[in-house]
Design a protein around this motif. Structure first.
Motif, short mmCIF file in Angstrom:
data_model
loop_
_atom_site.label_atom_id
_atom_site.label_comp_id
_atom_site.label_asym_id
_atom_site.label_seq_id
_atom_site.Cartn_x
_atom_site.Cartn_y
_atom_site.Cartn_z
N LEU A 20 41.05 12.59 23.03
CA LEU A 20 39.72 12.67 22.45
C LEU A 20 39.75 12.19 21.01
O LEU A 20 40.73 12.44 20.29
CB LEU A 20 39.19 14.10 22.50
N SER A 21 38.67 11.53 20.62
CA SER A 21 38.53 11.08 19.23
C SER A 21 37.21 11.58 18.69
O SER A 21 36.23 11.73 19.41
CB SER A 21 38.56 9.55 19.16
N CYS A 22 37.20 11.82 17.39
CA CYS A 22 35.97 12.25 16.71
C CYS A 22 35.95 11.61 15.34
O CYS A 22 36.92 11.74 14.58
CB CYS A 22 35.93 13.76 16.60
N ALA A 23 34.85 10.94 15.02
CA ALA A 23 34.73 10.29 13.73
C ALA A 23 33.50 10.81 13.01
O ALA A 23 32.43 10.95 13.61
CB ALA A 23 34.64 8.78 13.89
N ALA A 24 33.66 11.08 11.73
CA ALA A 24 32.55 11.52 10.90
C ALA A 24 31.97 10.32 10.17
O ALA A 24 32.71 9.46 9.67
CB ALA A 24 33.03 12.55 9.89
N SER A 25 30.65 10.26 10.11
CA SER A 25 29.98 9.16 9.42
C SER A 25 28.87 9.71 8.54
O SER A 25 28.38 10.81 8.75
CB SER A 25 29.41 8.16 10.42
N GLY A 26 28.48 8.90 7.56
CA GLY A 26 27.44 9.31 6.63
C GLY A 26 28.01 9.47 5.24
O GLY A 26 29.11 9.02 4.93
N SER A 27 27.24 10.12 4.40
CA SER A 27 27.66 10.33 3.02
C SER A 27 28.63 11.51 2.96
O SER A 27 28.26 12.65 3.16
CB SER A 27 26.44 10.63 2.14
N ILE A 28 29.91 11.20 2.69
CA ILE A 28 30.96 12.22 2.72
C ILE A 28 31.82 12.11 1.47
O ILE A 28 32.35 11.05 1.17
CB ILE A 28 31.84 12.06 3.98
N PHE A 29 31.97 13.23 0.78
CA PHE A 29 32.87 13.28 -0.37
C PHE A 29 34.27 13.68 0.08
O PHE A 29 35.25 13.06 -0.32
CB PHE A 29 32.36 14.25 -1.43
N SER A 30 34.34 14.73 0.88
CA SER A 30 35.64 15.15 1.40
C SER A 30 35.43 15.99 2.66
O SER A 30 34.35 16.51 2.90
CB SER A 30 36.43 15.96 0.37
N ILE A 31 36.50 16.07 3.45
CA ILE A 31 36.48 16.90 4.65
C ILE A 31 37.65 17.86 4.59
O ILE A 31 38.79 17.42 4.41
CB ILE A 31 36.55 16.05 5.93
N ASN A 32 37.38 19.12 4.74
CA ASN A 32 38.44 20.14 4.75
C ASN A 32 39.00 20.21 6.17
O ASN A 32 39.48 19.22 6.71
CB ASN A 32 37.87 21.46 4.26
N GLN A 100 32.16 18.27 2.83
CA GLN A 100 31.53 18.31 1.52
C GLN A 100 30.89 16.96 1.30
O GLN A 100 31.58 15.95 1.20
CB GLN A 100 32.56 18.63 0.44
N ARG A 101 29.58 16.93 1.19
CA ARG A 101 28.88 15.64 1.12
C ARG A 101 28.95 15.02 -0.28
O ARG A 101 29.03 13.80 -0.41
CB ARG A 101 27.43 15.80 1.54
N TYR A 102 28.90 15.85 -1.30
CA TYR A 102 28.90 15.34 -2.67
C TYR A 102 29.89 16.15 -3.49
O TYR A 102 30.30 17.23 -3.11
CB TYR A 102 27.50 15.43 -3.27
#
Length: 121
Positions: A20-32, A100-102
């Motif tokens: 399985l794969s999962c990708a985050a898209s959009g305005s992203i500052f960081s991902i914990n 964290q978006r910003y």
């Protein structure tokens, strides 16, 4: 708007493998932490595996030794390699991430739509 999009589900025979794969898209500052949950019909959602931004992993006891979670921070992506699948692991597998978006915003617990995994002969 931030989205998590999962791919890779499907039908597999008992003892088989899926990734399985999962990708985050959009305005992203960081991902914990990023992780995978699953929910079977009539059952509660349960954590399958999670990985921190530093690479520390956590697995449900039932999948240890068979599933491997990994992530690519440059791609904002998380993966779940599932081996030796069992019929009772048939479920919707759902991607999760603390995003964290910003720079000065709070982390938001974000969910994907899920991908169906069916283990059956």
């Amino acid at each position: 708007q931030v989205q998590l999009v999962e791919t890779g589900g499907g039908l597999v025979q008992p003892g088989g493998s899926l990734r399985l794969s999962c990708a985050a898209s959009g305005s992203i500052f960081s991902i914990n932490t990023m992780g995978w949950y699953r929910q079977a019909p009539g059952k509660q959602r349960e954590l399958v595996a999670a990985v921190t931004s530093g690479g520390s992993t956590n697995y449900a006891d039932s999948v240890k030794g068979r599933f491997t979670i990994s992530r690519d921070n440059a791609k904002n992506a998380v993966y779940l390699q599932m081996n030796s699948l069992k019929p009772e692991e048939t479920a919707v597998y759902i991607c999760n991430a603390l995003i964290q978006r910003y720079r000065y915003s709070f982390e938001v617990n974000t969910w994907g739509q899920g991908t169906q995994v069916t283990v059956s002969s």
